[in-house]
Design an enzyme around this catalytic site. Structure first.
Site, short mmCIF file in Angstrom:
data_model
loop_
_atom_site.label_atom_id
_atom_site.label_comp_id
_atom_site.label_asym_id
_atom_site.label_seq_id
_atom_site.Cartn_x
_atom_site.Cartn_y
_atom_site.Cartn_z
N SER A 118 -17.95 -7.45 19.06
CA SER A 118 -18.94 -6.49 19.55
C SER A 118 -20.35 -6.89 19.13
O SER A 118 -20.85 -7.91 19.58
CB SER A 118 -18.58 -5.08 19.05
OG SER A 118 -19.37 -4.11 19.66
N ASP A 163 -13.43 -2.86 29.20
CA ASP A 163 -14.41 -2.59 28.15
C ASP A 163 -15.49 -1.66 28.69
O ASP A 163 -16.22 -2.01 29.61
CB ASP A 163 -15.04 -3.90 27.67
CG ASP A 163 -15.84 -3.76 26.40
OD1 ASP A 163 -16.34 -2.66 26.13
OD2 ASP A 163 -15.97 -4.77 25.68
N HIS A 195 -12.53 -2.44 24.71
CA HIS A 195 -13.50 -3.06 23.81
C HIS A 195 -12.90 -3.35 22.44
O HIS A 195 -13.33 -4.28 21.74
CB HIS A 195 -14.70 -2.12 23.68
CG HIS A 195 -15.80 -2.64 22.80
ND1 HIS A 195 -16.58 -3.71 23.15
CD2 HIS A 195 -16.24 -2.23 21.57
CE1 HIS A 195 -17.47 -3.94 22.20
NE2 HIS A 195 -17.27 -3.07 21.22
#
Length: 250
Positions: A118, A163, A195
């Site tokens: 991320s 995601d 995600h």
């Protein structure tokens, strides 16, 4: 050759903890092979995502270290640090690993790589700042900067089809497409994944990461077979999209 899909590779592993005191990053855990008879190992610093701790990436520790790498899963100074800050902290962790860690004698300072989840999109920033790195693997990455044409480090970007935090359309795919076309690069999209796919034990992530690290950190060309030809994509595959520049090393 040990399977890249195995939960454990051929090496027994151990861990050592690192405090956050005066390190330039938030401490973490080093996972390393215990057999030193084969010399030094390539090493990988792994950064967590926004608000997350190193525990979310701990599954990669023994799994990758048992394949013959030193893996350093780090915490960031605060859980709210932005990607470029995380990139600098990844760099500080690399320096610590090579220069001052308990496993310095196990680490090959010329074979270093980076991974991050991320906002560990700071992985791309670290790669941009450190062209001497051997590999970079951003995992469902997020960053406001979309153009990474200056990166010269072999880069595999792993995105997730579903995601909704860092959509592949806005992040992973533009990042990949911005990389220089002559660069050794790959884009892997996990079929139906969210995600947070990199936060739990995930064989497609491990499989591709091990193959990429073995190929570019260890320069072991036997692992190219796990990347080429590319995997099948679609409904009955682990992958919804796959792109790369192949043959590698040209």
């Amino acid at each position: 050759m040990s399977s890249v899909e195995a939960l454990r590779g051929p090496f027994d592993t151990a861990t050592t903890s690192v405090s956050s005191l005066f390190r330039g990053f938030g401490g973490g855990t080093i996972y390393y092979p215990t057999d030193t008879s084969q010399g030094t190992f390539g090493s990988v610093v792994v950064a967590p995502g926004y608000t997350a701790s190193s525990s979310t990436m701990s599954w990669l520790g023994h799994r990758l270290a048992s394949q013959g790498f030193v893996i350093f899963t780090i915490d960031t100074n605060t859980r709210y640090d932005q990607p470029n800050s995380r990139g600098r902290q990844i760099g500080a962790a690399l320096n610590y690993l090579v220069e001052r860690s308990a496993v310095t004698d196990t680490v090959d300072a010329d074979r270093l790589a980076v991974m991050g989840h991320s906002m560990g999109g700071g992985t791309l920033a670290a790669a941009n700042d450190r062209p001497e790195l051997k590999a970079a693997i951003p995992l469902t990455p997020w960053h406001t900067q979309k153009n990474w044409s200056g990166v010269t480090v072999p880069t595999m970007i792993i995105g997730a089809e579903n995601d909704t935090v860092a959509s592949t359309r806005s992040h992973a795919i533009p990042f990949y497409e911005s990389l220089d076309g002559s660069l050794d690069r790959a884009y892997v999209e996990l079929n139906g994944a969210s995600h947070f796919a990199p936060n739990t034990n995930n064989t497609p992530i491990a499989r591709n990461s091990i193959a990429w690290l073995k190929l570019f950190v260890d320069e072991d060309e036997r692992y190219e077979q796990f990347l080429c030809p590319p995997p099948r994509t679609g409904w009955f595959s682990n992958y919804s999209d796959y792109r790369d520049t192949w043959p590698y090393g040209t």
